[in-house]
Design a protein around this motif. Structure first.
Motif, mmCIF file in Angstrom:
data_model
loop_
_atom_site.group_PDB
_atom_site.id
_atom_site.type_symbol
_atom_site.label_atom_id
_atom_site.label_comp_id
_atom_site.label_asym_id
_atom_site.label_seq_id
_atom_site.Cartn_x
_atom_site.Cartn_y
_atom_site.Cartn_z
ATOM 1 N N THR A 145 -74.015 -9.773 73.872
ATOM 2 C CA THR A 145 -74.210 -11.703 73.542
ATOM 3 C C THR A 145 -73.182 -12.322 72.834
ATOM 4 O OG1 THR A 145 -75.590 -10.808 71.539
ATOM 5 C CG2 THR A 145 -76.384 -11.425 73.449
ATOM 6 N N ALA A 146 -71.876 -11.267 71.987
ATOM 7 C CA ALA A 146 -70.755 -11.663 71.698
ATOM 8 C C ALA A 146 -69.721 -12.046 72.096
ATOM 9 C CB ALA A 146 -70.092 -10.580 70.498
ATOM 10 N N GLY A 147 -68.952 -13.261 71.557
ATOM 11 C CA GLY A 147 -67.503 -13.804 71.818
ATOM 12 C C GLY A 147 -66.383 -12.962 72.103
ATOM 13 N N GLY A 148 -65.007 -13.279 72.279
ATOM 14 C CA GLY A 148 -63.557 -12.756 71.063
ATOM 15 C C GLY A 148 -63.473 -12.541 72.854
ATOM 16 N N ILE A 149 -62.033 -11.952 72.968
ATOM 17 C CA ILE A 149 -61.811 -11.081 73.824
ATOM 18 C C ILE A 149 -62.497 -9.539 73.941
ATOM 19 C CG2 ILE A 149 -59.101 -12.093 73.729
ATOM 20 C CD1 ILE A 149 -58.601 -9.441 72.180
ATOM 21 N N LYS A 150 -62.974 -8.966 73.057
ATOM 22 C CA LYS A 150 -63.649 -7.777 73.657
ATOM 23 C C LYS A 150 -63.009 -6.745 72.795
ATOM 24 C CE LYS A 150 -66.893 -10.196 75.628
ATOM 25 N NZ LYS A 150 -67.496 -10.940 74.702
ATOM 26 N N ILE A 151 -63.598 -5.512 72.077
ATOM 27 C CA ILE A 151 -62.987 -4.808 71.909
ATOM 28 C C ILE A 151 -61.903 -3.757 72.573
ATOM 29 C CG2 ILE A 151 -63.677 -2.145 70.224
ATOM 30 C CD1 ILE A 151 -65.419 -3.959 69.061
ATOM 31 N N THR A 152 -62.690 -3.554 74.047
ATOM 32 C CA THR A 152 -62.276 -2.780 75.228
ATOM 33 C C THR A 152 -60.702 -3.600 75.429
ATOM 34 O OG1 THR A 152 -63.880 -3.845 76.285
ATOM 35 C CG2 THR A 152 -64.204 -1.545 75.886
ATOM 36 N N THR A 153 -60.593 -4.991 75.354
ATOM 37 C CA THR A 153 -59.711 -5.345 75.958
ATOM 38 C C THR A 153 -58.387 -5.280 74.945
ATOM 39 O OG1 THR A 153 -60.940 -7.119 77.290
ATOM 40 C CG2 THR A 153 -58.819 -7.750 76.425
ATOM 41 N N LEU A 154 -59.045 -5.012 73.054
ATOM 42 C CA LEU A 154 -57.984 -4.530 72.265
ATOM 43 C C LEU A 154 -57.208 -3.631 72.814
ATOM 44 C CD1 LEU A 154 -56.509 -6.284 69.630
ATOM 45 C CD2 LEU A 154 -58.606 -4.944 68.250
ATOM 46 N N SER A 155 -58.397 -2.439 73.212
ATOM 47 C CA SER A 155 -57.568 -0.989 73.063
ATOM 48 C C SER A 155 -56.868 -0.817 73.986
ATOM 49 C CB SER A 155 -58.940 -0.382 73.290
ATOM 50 O OG SER A 155 -60.247 -1.024 72.018
ATOM 51 N N ALA A 156 -57.222 -2.092 75.101
ATOM 52 C CA ALA A 156 -56.675 -0.975 76.660
ATOM 53 C C ALA A 156 -54.948 -1.958 76.281
ATOM 54 C CB ALA A 156 -57.028 -2.375 77.564
ATOM 55 N N VAL A 157 -54.971 -2.973 75.282
ATOM 56 C CA VAL A 157 -54.017 -4.082 75.342
ATOM 57 C C VAL A 157 -53.028 -3.088 74.617
ATOM 58 C CG1 VAL A 157 -52.739 -5.447 74.507
ATOM 59 C CG2 VAL A 157 -54.116 -6.134 76.048
ATOM 60 N N PHE A 158 -53.690 -2.602 73.006
ATOM 61 C CA PHE A 158 -52.919 -1.434 72.719
ATOM 62 C C PHE A 158 -52.510 -0.416 73.426
ATOM 63 C CE2 PHE A 158 -53.431 1.274 69.096
ATOM 64 C CZ PHE A 158 -52.736 1.045 68.660
ATOM 65 N N THR A 159 -53.097 0.249 73.717
ATOM 66 C CA THR A 159 -52.953 1.140 74.670
ATOM 67 C C THR A 159 -51.706 1.634 75.361
ATOM 68 O OG1 THR A 159 -54.991 1.968 74.185
ATOM 69 C CG2 THR A 159 -53.847 3.368 76.054
ATOM 70 N N ILE A 160 -51.419 -0.347 76.809
ATOM 71 C CA ILE A 160 -50.490 -0.582 76.805
ATOM 72 C C ILE A 160 -49.575 -0.392 76.300
ATOM 73 C CG2 ILE A 160 -49.137 -1.697 78.542
ATOM 74 C CD1 ILE A 160 -52.374 -2.685 79.163
ATOM 75 N N MET A 161 -49.554 -1.350 74.923
ATOM 76 C CA MET A 161 -48.407 -0.904 74.259
ATOM 77 C C MET A 161 -47.585 0.096 73.244
ATOM 78 S SD MET A 161 -48.385 -3.309 70.226
ATOM 79 C CE MET A 161 -48.686 -1.894 69.545
ATOM 80 N N LYS A 162 -48.345 1.493 73.211
ATOM 81 C CA LYS A 162 -48.132 2.265 72.448
ATOM 82 C C LYS A 162 -47.376 2.879 74.040
ATOM 83 C CE LYS A 162 -51.343 5.381 72.707
ATOM 84 N NZ LYS A 162 -52.474 6.227 72.268
ATOM 85 N N SER A 163 -48.539 3.754 74.558
ATOM 86 C CA SER A 163 -47.847 4.054 76.157
ATOM 87 C C SER A 163 -46.089 3.351 76.643
ATOM 88 C CB SER A 163 -48.444 3.845 77.622
ATOM 89 O OG SER A 163 -49.887 4.306 76.818
ATOM 90 N N ARG A 164 -46.078 2.036 76.657
ATOM 91 C CA ARG A 164 -45.065 1.668 77.088
ATOM 92 C C ARG A 164 -43.443 1.731 75.481
ATOM 93 N NH1 ARG A 164 -44.316 1.990 81.959
ATOM 94 N NH2 ARG A 164 -45.346 3.132 80.952
ATOM 95 N N LEU A 165 -44.201 1.763 74.850
ATOM 96 C CA LEU A 165 -43.279 2.303 73.693
ATOM 97 C C LEU A 165 -43.015 3.595 73.545
ATOM 98 C CD1 LEU A 165 -43.991 0.211 70.848
ATOM 99 C CD2 LEU A 165 -42.111 -0.078 71.840
ATOM 100 N N ARG A 166 -43.729 4.647 73.846
ATOM 101 C CA ARG A 166 -43.659 6.153 74.143
ATOM 102 C C ARG A 166 -42.844 6.206 75.314
ATOM 103 N NH1 ARG A 166 -49.145 9.282 71.690
ATOM 104 N NH2 ARG A 166 -48.548 8.679 69.290
ATOM 105 N N GLY A 167 -42.705 5.296 75.807
ATOM 106 C CA GLY A 167 -41.955 6.059 77.610
ATOM 107 C C GLY A 167 -42.680 6.637 78.713
ATOM 108 N N SER A 168 -43.893 6.434 78.172
ATOM 109 C CA SER A 168 -45.498 7.272 78.812
ATOM 110 C C SER A 168 -45.554 5.980 80.090
ATOM 111 C CB SER A 168 -46.427 7.175 77.966
ATOM 112 O OG SER A 168 -47.776 7.919 79.067
#
Length: 339
Positions: free
Chosen positions: A203-226
């Motif tokens: 019932t909550a709004g916002g971008i959601k925890i899963t979305t933030l986790s996915a975006v953070f993971t994309i950033m981390k993987s790109r910085l590591r060159g994975s």
């Protein structure tokens, strides 16, 4: 076909869960939780001296409002009079968290209780870890650095810090202290919590925890060159990554656009305008006290952003571009771009 597509887009369910079964479970879970909440509220209000008839009505109303994270209250001052009442704080937190964590997590927990060999889904683990981290993060800031909370004594300080953090994260929109007197750092922390929200299919709004986790993971993987995007040792499907990045960009863009528009129509500080827009898009209902003083155009902007937030950012985007999606997309030449 389009009804199913819209529901799948709005709730972003795993492929293992069917929409029909999902809706049945949501109705059953909602009725059970709101009934429990109404009973607990009645006990709390009646013990505080409220007449039986008034207590029954207030109990039902606030139970529905808390579980649906609507934020509507029948009390003129909200729940500020209950800042030191641990039982009322617990009831609201119980209902708001149950509603905002969503059906996926609840289903996983029920299956785990029935069978301890059941493994929690990848989605549930992300939600639990993210929710616990953000709740702890917000609580520490509220408890130690917010002057309106640090002046409280004993359990009242503990309750207030937890309640305000929980309220922003679950987007339930109730408050036990006045947000209008918040310090700038805590305003920004609250905006961030409202921006993230809680769980998909809840019932909550916002971008959601899963979305933030996915975006953070994309950033981390790109910085590591994975080449693979992994989180907690699991590879995230590209389809979910596309949805997450689309939601993140669209949601953030809407906050920027409407905050910018509000600074043109009304003469309030940037943090108050940003707080108001973030609360409206996240369907939180919290305010720093400027809502009633907004111009007619400013109020219309908030109405528009609340409508988009309640409809769902991705659903709104799909409604806008659905016609162009049905047509055959033209082929484009592939070229490189420096980023």
């Amino acid at each position: 076909h389009w009804h199913k597509k819209l529901l799948n887009c709005e709730f972003t369910l795993p492929v293992t869960i069917k929409i029909k079964d999902f809706l049945k479970s949501v109705i059953l879970f909602t009725v059970i939780m709101e009934t429990i909440g109404a009973i607990l509220f009645f006990i709390a209000f009646y013990n505080n001296g409220m007449p039986v008839g008034e207590a029954i009505w207030n109990s039902i109303f606030h139970s529905v409002s808390a579980f649906c994270t609507a934020g509507f209250s029948l009390f003129n001052s909200g729940f500020t009079g209950y800042v030191n009442d641990g039982f009322v704080n617990f009831i609201i937190a119980f209902l708001a968290i149950a509603g905002s964590l969503g059906f996926i997590v609840v289903t996983d927990l029920v299956l785990w209780i029935k069978d301890r060999s059941h493994q929690l889904s990848f989605t549930s683990r992300i939600i639990f870890i993210g929710f616990a981290f953000l709740l702890s993060f917000g609580f520490v800031f509220m408890y130690f650095f917010e002057p309106t909370i640090t002046v409280l004594d004993g359990c009242a300080r503990l309750y207030a810090a937890f309640f305000q953090t929980m309220s922003a994260m679950t987007t339930v929109g109730f408050n036990t202290v006045d947000y209008g007197s918040y310090s700038i750092p805590i305003i920004l922390v609250t905006i961030f919590l409202m921006y993230v929200g809680a769980s998909p299919s809840g019932t909550a709004g916002g971008i959601k925890i899963t979305t933030l986790s996915a975006v953070f993971t994309i950033m981390k993987s790109r910085l590591r060159g994975s080449k693979e995007i992994t989180f907690l040792g699991r590879k995230i499907p590209f389809e979910r990554l596309y949805i997450a990045t689309s939601s993140f960009i669209f949601y953030t863009s809407l906050i920027f656009i409407f905050t910018l528009a509000l600074t043109f129509t009304d003469d309030f500080s940037l943090e108050k305008s940003l707080f108001e827009v973030s609360s409206a898009l996240g369907t939180v209902g919290l305010s720093m006290g400027i809502t009633g003083d907004l111009s007619s155009i400013g109020k219309m902007l908030l109405i528009m952003i609340m409508f988009i937030g309640r409809l769902g950012v991705l659903t709104f985007g799909l409604a806008i571009w659905s016609k162009s999606l049905q047509k055959e997309q033209p082929r484009h030449m592939e070229d490189d771009i420096a980023v």
